[in-house]
Design a protein around this motif. Structure first.
Motif, PDB file in Angstrom:
ATOM      1  N   GLU A 147       0.771  -1.044   0.033  1.00 15.35           N
ATOM      2  CA  GLU A 147      -0.111  -0.092  -0.002  1.00 15.35           C
ATOM      3  C   GLU A 147       0.961   1.258  -0.020  1.00 15.35           C
ATOM      4  N   ARG A 148       2.041   1.346   0.537  1.00 21.91           N
ATOM      5  CA  ARG A 148       3.006   2.423   0.647  1.00 21.91           C
ATOM      6  C   ARG A 148       4.180   1.959  -0.101  1.00 21.91           C
ATOM      7  N   PRO A 149       4.399   1.732  -1.203  1.00 20.80           N
ATOM      8  CA  PRO A 149       5.687   1.313  -1.659  1.00 20.80           C
ATOM      9  C   PRO A 149       6.765   2.396  -1.757  1.00 20.80           C
ATOM     10  N   ALA A 150       6.279   3.741  -1.995  1.00 26.39           N
ATOM     11  CA  ALA A 150       7.016   4.971  -1.959  1.00 26.39           C
ATOM     12  C   ALA A 150       7.735   5.206  -0.581  1.00 26.39           C
ATOM     13  N   VAL A 151       7.056   4.706   0.401  1.00 23.58           N
ATOM     14  CA  VAL A 151       7.514   4.854   1.917  1.00 23.58           C
ATOM     15  C   VAL A 151       8.800   4.073   2.161  1.00 23.58           C
ATOM     16  N   TYR A 152       8.426   2.693   1.732  1.00 26.52           N
ATOM     17  CA  TYR A 152       9.226   1.764   1.820  1.00 26.52           C
ATOM     18  C   TYR A 152      10.540   2.116   0.976  1.00 26.52           C
ATOM     19  N   ALA A 153      10.665   2.570  -0.156  1.00 25.85           N
ATOM     20  CA  ALA A 153      11.555   3.132  -0.959  1.00 25.85           C
ATOM     21  C   ALA A 153      12.474   3.969  -0.429  1.00 25.85           C
ATOM     22  N   ARG A 154      11.337   5.054   0.132  1.00 27.89           N
ATOM     23  CA  ARG A 154      12.275   6.312   0.881  1.00 27.89           C
ATOM     24  C   ARG A 154      13.169   5.915   1.869  1.00 27.89           C
ATOM     25  N   ASN A 155      12.729   4.861   2.681  1.00 27.82           N
ATOM     26  CA  ASN A 155      13.316   4.522   3.965  1.00 27.82           C
ATOM     27  C   ASN A 155      14.398   3.492   3.717  1.00 27.82           C
ATOM     28  N   SER A 156      14.491   3.007   2.629  1.00 32.14           N
ATOM     29  CA  SER A 156      15.238   1.809   2.444  1.00 32.14           C
ATOM     30  C   SER A 156      16.708   2.283   1.955  1.00 32.14           C
ATOM     31  N   LEU A 157      17.746   1.480   2.214  1.00 34.17           N
ATOM     32  CA  LEU A 157      19.049   1.646   1.940  1.00 34.17           C
ATOM     33  C   LEU A 157      19.515   1.106   0.685  1.00 34.17           C
ATOM     34  N   VAL A 158      18.748   0.235  -0.046  1.00 34.17           N
ATOM     35  CA  VAL A 158      19.122  -0.663  -1.181  1.00 34.17           C
ATOM     36  C   VAL A 158      18.250  -0.133  -2.368  1.00 34.17           C
ATOM     37  N   THR A 159      17.712   0.974  -2.430  1.00 30.81           N
ATOM     38  CA  THR A 159      16.915   1.338  -3.438  1.00 30.81           C
ATOM     39  C   THR A 159      17.773   2.581  -4.229  1.00 30.81           C
ATOM     40  N   ASP A 160      17.387   3.021  -5.199  1.00 27.79           N
ATOM     41  CA  ASP A 160      18.036   3.965  -5.843  1.00 27.79           C
ATOM     42  C   ASP A 160      17.879   5.370  -4.995  1.00 27.79           C
ATOM     43  N   GLU A 161      16.652   5.416  -4.496  1.00 31.16           N
ATOM     44  CA  GLU A 161      16.704   6.638  -3.396  1.00 31.16           C
ATOM     45  C   GLU A 161      17.568   6.488  -2.381  1.00 31.16           C
ATOM     46  N   GLY A 162      17.665   5.179  -1.743  1.00 31.82           N
ATOM     47  CA  GLY A 162      18.600   4.813  -0.624  1.00 31.82           C
ATOM     48  C   GLY A 162      20.157   5.428  -0.864  1.00 31.82           C
ATOM     49  N   LEU A 163      20.401   5.161  -2.270  1.00 32.68           N
ATOM     50  CA  LEU A 163      21.674   5.444  -2.838  1.00 32.68           C
ATOM     51  C   LEU A 163      21.773   6.730  -3.386  1.00 32.68           C
ATOM     52  N   SER A 164      21.091   7.740  -2.910  1.00 29.87           N
ATOM     53  CA  SER A 164      20.997   8.931  -3.788  1.00 29.87           C
ATOM     54  C   SER A 164      21.976  10.084  -3.694  1.00 29.87           C
ATOM     55  N   ALA A 165      22.976   9.674  -2.971  1.00 27.55           N
ATOM     56  CA  ALA A 165      24.136  10.735  -2.661  1.00 27.55           C
ATOM     57  C   ALA A 165      25.089  10.670  -3.899  1.00 27.55           C
ATOM     58  N   PRO A 166      25.869  11.548  -4.286  1.00 23.28           N
ATOM     59  CA  PRO A 166      26.637  11.672  -5.549  1.00 23.28           C
ATOM     60  C   PRO A 166      27.573  10.332  -5.337  1.00 23.28           C
ATOM     61  N   ALA A 167      27.642   9.636  -6.530  1.00 25.78           N
ATOM     62  CA  ALA A 167      28.496   8.430  -6.239  1.00 25.78           C
ATOM     63  C   ALA A 167      29.843   8.788  -6.513  1.00 25.78           C
ATOM     64  N   ASP A 168      30.465   9.655  -6.581  1.00 21.95           N
ATOM     65  CA  ASP A 168      31.755   9.936  -6.452  1.00 21.95           C
ATOM     66  C   ASP A 168      32.220  10.643  -4.977  1.00 21.95           C
TER      67      ASP A 168
END
Length: 709
Positions: A615-636
């Motif tokens: 029901e809240r996939p966006a909430v889980y993605a926002r709070n996850s460390l393994v999604t693209d959002e979880g790794l949102s800091a600059p790669a370098d």
């Protein structure tokens, strides 16, 4: 000699200085005896059942495991090991006991066998019954003992004989009288059966975990060993089916009925002479819950009241229960405060943040409470015992610190811990006057913690700052180590000495250590705790940053160019989150047993805060460390990250770390992984616990090198 030990070795050997400390107190109704557990030294894991006779002013052992087992090693079944993992129980011997109403008879399990102890005489004996035995409990009159073995709830005469099953599983996935995983792990309900006040029947939980999905936990260090099958209810997946039945000693069974589709969680059960059986049941989303009474003749339930909350409803120790004259006692969130309710009356004001109910009489209720949102100039991290009457609340613990109590009649056992001394002091009071003390055999730490407890920033975040022993003002700024837990139910800024020992040891390695309890931790108000609703990643991390910067601005010697962060479990999640989302602030992280993908954590905890994942996939993605959002800091913008995980962990399974490592590798982010073979979520092994501290310091020194001059 203790003085020759390093702190890491001593900390590990003493199981965080808990060995030798008295615990699990009970007081006899006539006020003549105090019963408790304690091992014989600060390095002895084996708990002995003790009696303090207040009339004769002497202590004696009522049950010594080494005598009862004839010196043999204790043997634990896999089920008992799992049960102790849920309870975070790392000691041995008598780890739990139960008493009859008169506190004359104690029952306990030892090495899978059933024992009873006559407390007045200090003699213990084994009752020959099928095993392995779990959770034995005497009837209120002391004539019988109920226990669980082989998934069946059984009863035996206290003198031995007439052993029989009251309820047996009808399939492999069913147990009677045991708490299911989420009840023991998240609801603080470790029990699965309750005696009637008359001792003629039991209320028993039937648990069927057939719907729960199976996971397999392997031991890669021993590839010849088959993986262990675990029924784990991950977020969004089915829970065990839990029901109740009244089991008469005459062989009758009456099923208890309530709307289990609406309220599937059995959170609390209370049965006393003050009223009929009392249940607290919750909806799956934990935004509504009902207090029910049980008709013991028919099994039908009646709803006393229903509570609702837009975020979630908390569960509290000792709540609900009846007063002896039949009034409902409960803790509730009301008008922005956490208050005690007795019947229809609100018995406390917003000046108190009530945390637990300790004892109930017709005249008063004994509670533990911290300073509430209406308190002025309250000391951070303190908790006190209060006696609540019709005219108000009277504080019984007077010294600064954290206190708890056990009471029966005129006798109270008051346990008190403070910042300026190690361990806890246990005093026995009669009508408020001390009549005895219970000695602790816990070791004295080889170092002294010196936390400065403050409030940081605009939000007045509870924080503790620890500097190296002997640090002087002109020594200049120090590399910083943030040392939080930071999540629900995990208070770290406590007004006690031992709570800060590890942080002080890290400080003595050359760091300024900051412990900050941001929003979501159990401080001050429901609003503070519920600010993390659907937002682990935002609120908890923002408050670590705010506390850090506010403390530096207040003049603490913090080098903001060298900031590390470490944590375990939720703290491990927060540490990894910090270096991945805010590399501009945090320059190195140590994530121990981190939850990295909340879809892999259990239902009752995760869904309380984040809802259902479908029901809240966006909430889980926002709070996850393994999604693209979880790794949102600059790669370098890489920051050194060490991830530590026990491969035998059945609470935060190792898949969390493996998935994070895979995601980091795919993103080209360097990191270190330290797998711990055979280690669970508790890391009780002495060598492991010691070396984990040493390895973390080594990592931090590499990751936060001295500033160039």
């Amino acid at each position: 000699m203790t003085a020759d030990l390093s702190f890491p070795r001593q900390y590990a050997r003493t199981q965080r200085f808990t060995l030798g400390a008295p615990r699990s107190f009970s007081v006899s109704p006539d006020g003549s005896r105090v019963v408790f557990l304690r091992s014989r030294s600060g390095t002895d894991r084996t708990n002995v059942l003790w009696v303090l006779d207040l009339e004769e002013r002497r202590e004696y052992p009522a049950a010594d495991p080494r005598v009862l087992l004839g010196g043999a090693d204790e043997e634990l079944s896999p089920e008992e090991r799992a049960r102790r993992e849920r309870l975070r129980e790392g000691s041995a011997g008598v780890v739990a006991y139960a008493l009859d109403d008169a506190a004359e008879l104690a029952a306990f399990a030892l090495s899978g066998r059933l024992y009873v102890a006559e407390l007045r005489g200090g003699t213990a004996r084994e009752l020959p019954v099928p095993g392995p035995v779990a959770d034995p409990r005497p009837s209120p009159d002391g004539r019988r003992v109920a226990y669980v073995a082989g998934g069946a709830l059984r009863v035996v005469e206290a003198g031995g004989g007439a052993d029989r099953a009251l309820a047996e599983p009808d399939r492999e996935t069913v147990t009677w009288g045991l708490a299911e995983f989420v009840a023991a792990e998240e609801m603080d309900r470790s029990r699965g059966f309750w005696w009637s006040p008359a001792g003629d029947a039991l209320l028993a939980a039937r648990v069927d975990d057939a719907p729960v999905r199976r996971w397999w936990i392997a031991d890669p260090a021993h590839p010849g060993t088959a993986p262990t099958e675990v029924a784990y209810p991950a977020a969004g997946t089915p829970n065990a089916e839990v029901s109740l039945a009244l089991l008469g000693l005459d062989g009758t069974r009456t099923d208890v009925t309530w709307d289990r589709d609406r309220f599937p969680y059995l959170a609390r059960v209370h049965w006393s002479a003050g009223g009929p059986p009392l249940l607290l049941v919750q909806a799956r989303d934990q935004r509504s819950q009902a207090y029910l009474t049980v008709d013991t003749a028919t099994g039908a339930t009646r709803e006393l009241l229903t509570e609702e909350d837009p975020e979630w409803l908390e569960l509290f120790p000792g709540s609900p229960q009846w007063t002896p004259d039949g009034r409902l006692v409960r803790i509730a969130d009301e008008d922005g405060a956490r208050v005690l309710k007795v019947g229809d009356r609100t018995a406390t004001t917003p000046a108190l943040h009530v945390q637990a109910v300790l004892d109930v009489t017709d005249e008063d209720v004994l509670v533990v409470a911290a300073a509430g949102p209406a308190a002025e100039d309250a000391a951070t991290g303190e908790a006190h015992v209060h006696r609540v009457t019709r005219t108000g609340a009277e504080r019984l613990s007077t010294a600064p610190g954290r206190h708890s109590a056990v009471r029966s009649g005129a006798v109270t056992v008051l346990a008190s811990a403070a910042v300026d001394r190690p361990g806890a002091e246990v005093r026995v009071l009669r009508d408020g006057e001390q009549v005895a003390a219970v000695a602790s055999y816990a070791e004295t730490p080889v170092l002294a913690a010196r936390p400065r407890i403050v409030r940081a920033g605009a939000r007045r975040i509870p924080a503790a700052v620890l500097l190296p022993t002997g640090h002087r003002e002109d020594d200049g700024p120090l590399p910083v180590l943030m040392d939080p837990y930071g999540g629900p139910h995990g208070l770290r800024v406590a007004a006690t000495h031992n709570a800060h020992l590890t942080s002080q040891w890290f400080a003595d390695q050359g760091f300024a250590v900051v412990v900050a309890d941001g929003r979501g931790t159990p401080h001050t108000s429901p609003e503070w705790e519920k600010a993390i609703h659907e937002d682990f990643a935002g609120a908890t991390l923002d408050d670590q940053v705010e506390a850090l910067h506010a403390l530096a601005a207040d003049g603490h010697p913090l080098d903001l160019g060298r900031v590390g962060i470490r944590g375990w479990s939720y703290g491990g999640y927060l540490a990894a989150l910090a270096v991945l989302r805010r590399p501009d602030v945090f320059h190195a992280g140590i994530a121990g047993a981190p939850v990295t993908d909340w879809r892999l954590y259990d239902t009752h905890y995760t869904e309380r805060y984040l809802g259902l994942p479908d029901e809240r996939p966006a909430v889980y993605a926002r709070n996850s460390l393994v999604t693209d959002e979880g790794l949102s800091a600059p790669a370098d913008d890489h920051r050194p990250l060490m991830i530590i995980h026990g491969l035998a962990d059945d609470n935060v399974v190792a898949a969390h770390t493996l998935r994070l490592s895979s995601a980091l590798l795919a993103a080209g982010r360097p990191h270190e992984v330290l797998p711990l073979s055979g280690v669970t979520h508790m890391t009780p092994q002495e060598e492991v616990a010691e070396n984990l501290l040493l390895l973390q310091v080594d990592f931090l020194r590499r990751a936060l090198p001295p500033a160039e001059k």
